[in-house]
Design a protein around this motif. Structure first.
Motif, PDB file in Angstrom:
ATOM      1  N   LEU A 177      45.223   4.320 -23.730  1.00 46.49           N
ATOM      2  CA  LEU A 177      45.377   5.722 -24.116  1.00 46.49           C
ATOM      3  C   LEU A 177      44.875   5.995 -25.528  1.00 46.49           C
ATOM      4  N   GLY A 178      44.919   5.002 -26.388  1.00 48.80           N
ATOM      5  CA  GLY A 178      44.501   5.206 -27.769  1.00 48.80           C
ATOM      6  C   GLY A 178      44.227   3.894 -28.459  1.00 48.80           C
ATOM      7  N   VAL A 179      43.460   3.934 -29.526  1.00 50.83           N
ATOM      8  CA  VAL A 179      43.103   2.714 -30.249  1.00 50.83           C
ATOM      9  C   VAL A 179      43.213   2.921 -31.753  1.00 50.83           C
ATOM     10  N   GLU A 180      43.362   1.810 -32.444  1.00 48.09           N
ATOM     11  CA  GLU A 180      43.207   1.747 -33.892  1.00 48.09           C
ATOM     12  C   GLU A 180      42.035   0.804 -34.143  1.00 48.09           C
ATOM     13  N   VAL A 181      41.031   1.278 -34.874  1.00 46.81           N
ATOM     14  CA  VAL A 181      39.797   0.517 -35.059  1.00 46.81           C
ATOM     15  C   VAL A 181      39.405   0.520 -36.530  1.00 46.81           C
ATOM     16  N   VAL A 182      39.024  -0.646 -37.023  1.00 46.08           N
ATOM     17  CA  VAL A 182      38.427  -0.729 -38.356  1.00 46.08           C
ATOM     18  C   VAL A 182      36.910  -0.689 -38.187  1.00 46.08           C
ATOM     19  N   LEU A 183      36.280   0.274 -38.828  1.00 47.61           N
ATOM     20  CA  LEU A 183      34.841   0.453 -38.732  1.00 47.61           C
ATOM     21  C   LEU A 183      34.120  -0.520 -39.664  1.00 47.61           C
ATOM     22  N   PRO A 184      32.814  -0.703 -39.471  1.00 41.75           N
ATOM     23  CA  PRO A 184      32.078  -1.619 -40.342  1.00 41.75           C
ATOM     24  C   PRO A 184      32.202  -1.282 -41.829  1.00 41.75           C
ATOM     25  N   PHE A 189      39.990   4.024 -38.182  1.00 42.57           N
ATOM     26  CA  PHE A 189      40.077   5.120 -37.218  1.00 42.57           C
ATOM     27  C   PHE A 189      41.394   4.964 -36.476  1.00 42.57           C
ATOM     28  N   ASP A 190      42.369   5.803 -36.820  1.00 42.98           N
ATOM     29  CA  ASP A 190      43.705   5.733 -36.220  1.00 42.98           C
ATOM     30  C   ASP A 190      43.797   6.771 -35.108  1.00 42.98           C
ATOM     31  N   ASP A 191      43.707   6.287 -33.882  1.00 47.32           N
ATOM     32  CA  ASP A 191      43.767   7.174 -32.710  1.00 47.32           C
ATOM     33  C   ASP A 191      44.835   6.654 -31.748  1.00 47.32           C
ATOM     34  N   LEU A 192      45.963   6.206 -32.309  1.00 52.17           N
ATOM     35  CA  LEU A 192      47.041   5.625 -31.502  1.00 52.17           C
ATOM     36  C   LEU A 192      47.914   6.726 -30.920  1.00 52.17           C
ATOM     37  N   ARG A 193      47.349   7.415 -29.945  1.00 49.22           N
ATOM     38  CA  ARG A 193      48.068   8.510 -29.297  1.00 49.22           C
ATOM     39  C   ARG A 193      48.502   8.122 -27.892  1.00 49.22           C
ATOM     40  N   LYS A 194      49.592   8.729 -27.441  1.00 51.82           N
ATOM     41  CA  LYS A 194      50.171   8.415 -26.133  1.00 51.82           C
ATOM     42  C   LYS A 194      49.810   9.444 -25.070  1.00 51.82           C
ATOM     43  N   LEU A 195      48.884  10.316 -25.372  1.00 54.52           N
ATOM     44  CA  LEU A 195      48.609  11.441 -24.487  1.00 54.52           C
ATOM     45  C   LEU A 195      47.814  11.022 -23.262  1.00 54.52           C
ATOM     46  N   LYS A 196      48.260  11.465 -22.107  1.00 53.55           N
ATOM     47  CA  LYS A 196      47.503  11.245 -20.876  1.00 53.55           C
ATOM     48  C   LYS A 196      46.524  12.390 -20.625  1.00 53.55           C
ATOM     49  N   LYS A 197      46.741  13.490 -21.309  1.00 56.63           N
ATOM     50  CA  LYS A 197      45.810  14.619 -21.228  1.00 56.63           C
ATOM     51  C   LYS A 197      45.399  15.004 -22.644  1.00 56.63           C
TER      52      LYS A 197
END
Length: 480
Positions: A177-184, A189-197
């Motif tokens: 549903l969401g990710v936390e990613v370290v860019l180069p 990028f904090d996109d740790l969301r629980k939304l299904k829509k």
């Protein structure tokens, strides 16, 4: 950068190594080759690399600092989770330029939300650990792989792992549903969301899921959980043909619908290899059959409901002449034994000598025809080669492996690797299938992807890569 030979190893500047090591501390900066060795060889021994440094950060902030320094100094970074991948995506090249970034210390389960049916886990969490934590909370995390005791969530997402539960629950991408990613650049990028829509613009998380570490470093994710089934029934059936297996699958889908949670296809040869070489396996059926299937039904209502459903499917299959013989597990232990047989199967090809493996998918309806045509293609390359076919029939993914002829020479057979790949993959493409169903591209299939994918697709992928990683430091030489 990759044209150095094995005789000309490149060593990173000691002062640069010291700068990277200072970020994580000496204890977690591996410099000695005996300590580095487990991180630079792929589990099947097909890929060996070089590095002067393995970093094991313990926080997202440390990953961010590593990536900032890597961008500043132009140092290539190879992210690695459990090192269980099968296409060489997690292994550095032989130049010695790369550093390995191990995510194994980022191993916290940050939250289990039973009301939202989600779990937030860091990239280094072992898959089986996550399964067990979900189970303890009364939930199911359905991603299931043979390597689940050692593979990690970051790698599962980066390779878009599949496994035996895809039929009912989808692959890793569909579970995320969401990710936390370290860019180069080191940005997080904090996109740790629980939304299904969520229709707010581009679905950015899916650029990183399946990217094999070429766009950024996944450090955590929000994943879907499901209610635990109240009844799980497992059966083994013997059939006369792959076409009969397809007919049984159609019947099972009609009768069970979403309750059909696994449908695994096994040819006689891998079945026999498992009986011959498997440790602790028992023969599921008394008689031999050309093909077998392992079927699982999961009921949300009760054990009795699950049992009635699987018995209805098999009875109808027997009455219609689709099924030759079948046995339903009499206990949870026997059901686990059936699954153990299936999970042991891939390793039991090794004692039969050298093999050439293919991880392919075709439309489900095309599986019997693909099997027939691919066998002809295999024989044209190596008469006497033994086809070892098994896989997840419910989602069209077959592991179409080829063992050398009995008594043949391993080295000579492996010399046919490219011709065999080309022959099998040509059949795959004729059915509009995929040459990589669940293992990824990595180093193994990079050149073939570039040569055979639509030029526009490759161009778009390269544009995405250039946008996220203009310095080209993220897992270079992998995917595209």
């Amino acid at each position: 950068m990759n044209d150095l030979t094995d005789d000309q190893p490149f060593e990173l500047d000691p002062a640069l190594i010291d700068r990277f090591a200072a970020i994580v501390g000496e204890k977690y900066a591996l410099r000695d080759q005996p300590d580095i060795a487990p991180y630079i060889t792929e589990r099947r021994g097909l890929w060996h690399g070089r590095t002067s440094l393995v970093l094991r950060p313990g926080s997202v902030e440390e990953v961010s600092r590593i990536m900032r320094l890597a961008t500043e100094t132009g140092t290539p970074v190879v992210p690695q989770s459990g090192n269980t991948g099968l296409v060489g995506a997690q292994v550095p090249d032989k130049s010695g330029h790369d550093i390995v970034l191990s995510l194994s210390r980022l191993n916290r389960i940050r939250e289990i939300d039973v009301l939202s049916n989600t779990v937030t886990a860091e990239a280094g969490v072992i898959l089986q650990t996550l399964q067990e934590a979900a189970d303890a909370a009364g939930r199911l995390f359905p991603l299931s792989l043979a390597a689940q005791g050692s593979c990690q969530i970051g790698g599962n997402l980066s390779s878009n792992a599949g496994g035996t539960g895809v039929l009912a629950y989808g692959n890793a991408r569909e579970l995320c549903l969401g990710v936390e990613v370290v860019l180069p650049t080191g940005e997080v990028f904090d996109d740790l969301r629980k939304l299904k829509k969520d229709n707010t613009g581009y679905d950015l998380k899916n650029l990183f899921v399946g990217a094999e570490g070429t766009l950024g470093v996944i450090t955590a994710a929000v994943l879907k959980l499901f209610p635990k089934p109240k009844g799980r029934e497992v059966a083994f059936a013997g059939l006369s043909s792959a076409q009969a297996a397809l007919s049984l699958f159609t019947l099972a889908m009609d009768r069970a619908g979403a309750a059909l949670t696994a449908f695994e296809l096994i040819a006689k040869r891998p079945y026999d290899f498992t009986l011959r070489h498997g440790q602790g396996v028992t023969r599921p059926l008394a008689d031999d059959w050309p093909w077998y299937v392992l079927v699982q039904v999961s009921s949300g209502r009760s054990e009795e409901d699950g049992r009635a459903l699987i018995e209805e499917i098999l009875s109808a299959g027997l009455e219609q002449g689709i099924v030759g013989d079948a046995v339903v597990a009499a206990s949870l232990a026997q059901g686990d034994a059936f699954w153990n047989f299936r999970e042991t199967l891939p390793e039991c090809q090794k004692p039969e000598g050298a093999s050439i493996k293919h991880d392919i998918s075709v439309p489900i309806a095309a599986i019997p025809d693909f099997i027939e045509e691919a066998a002809v293609a295999v024989a044209s390359v190596s008469p006497g080669a033994r086809v070892v076919c098994f896989g997840h029939m419910g989602d069209g993914n077959l592991h179409y492996n080829i063992s050398r002829p009995e008594g043949g020479d391993d080295e000579a057979f492996l010399g046919l690797y490219r011709p065999m790949n080309n022959a099998v993959h040509e059949v795959v493409r004729s059915f509009h299938g995929s040459i990589s169903a669940e293992h990824g591209i990595g180093q193994l299939k990079r050149d073939e992807l570039i040569a055979t994918a639509p030029p526009m697709a490759i161009d778009l992928m390269r544009r995405v890569k250039a946008a996220f990683d203009p310095a080209g430091i993220m897992n270079p030489g992998k995917v595209i």
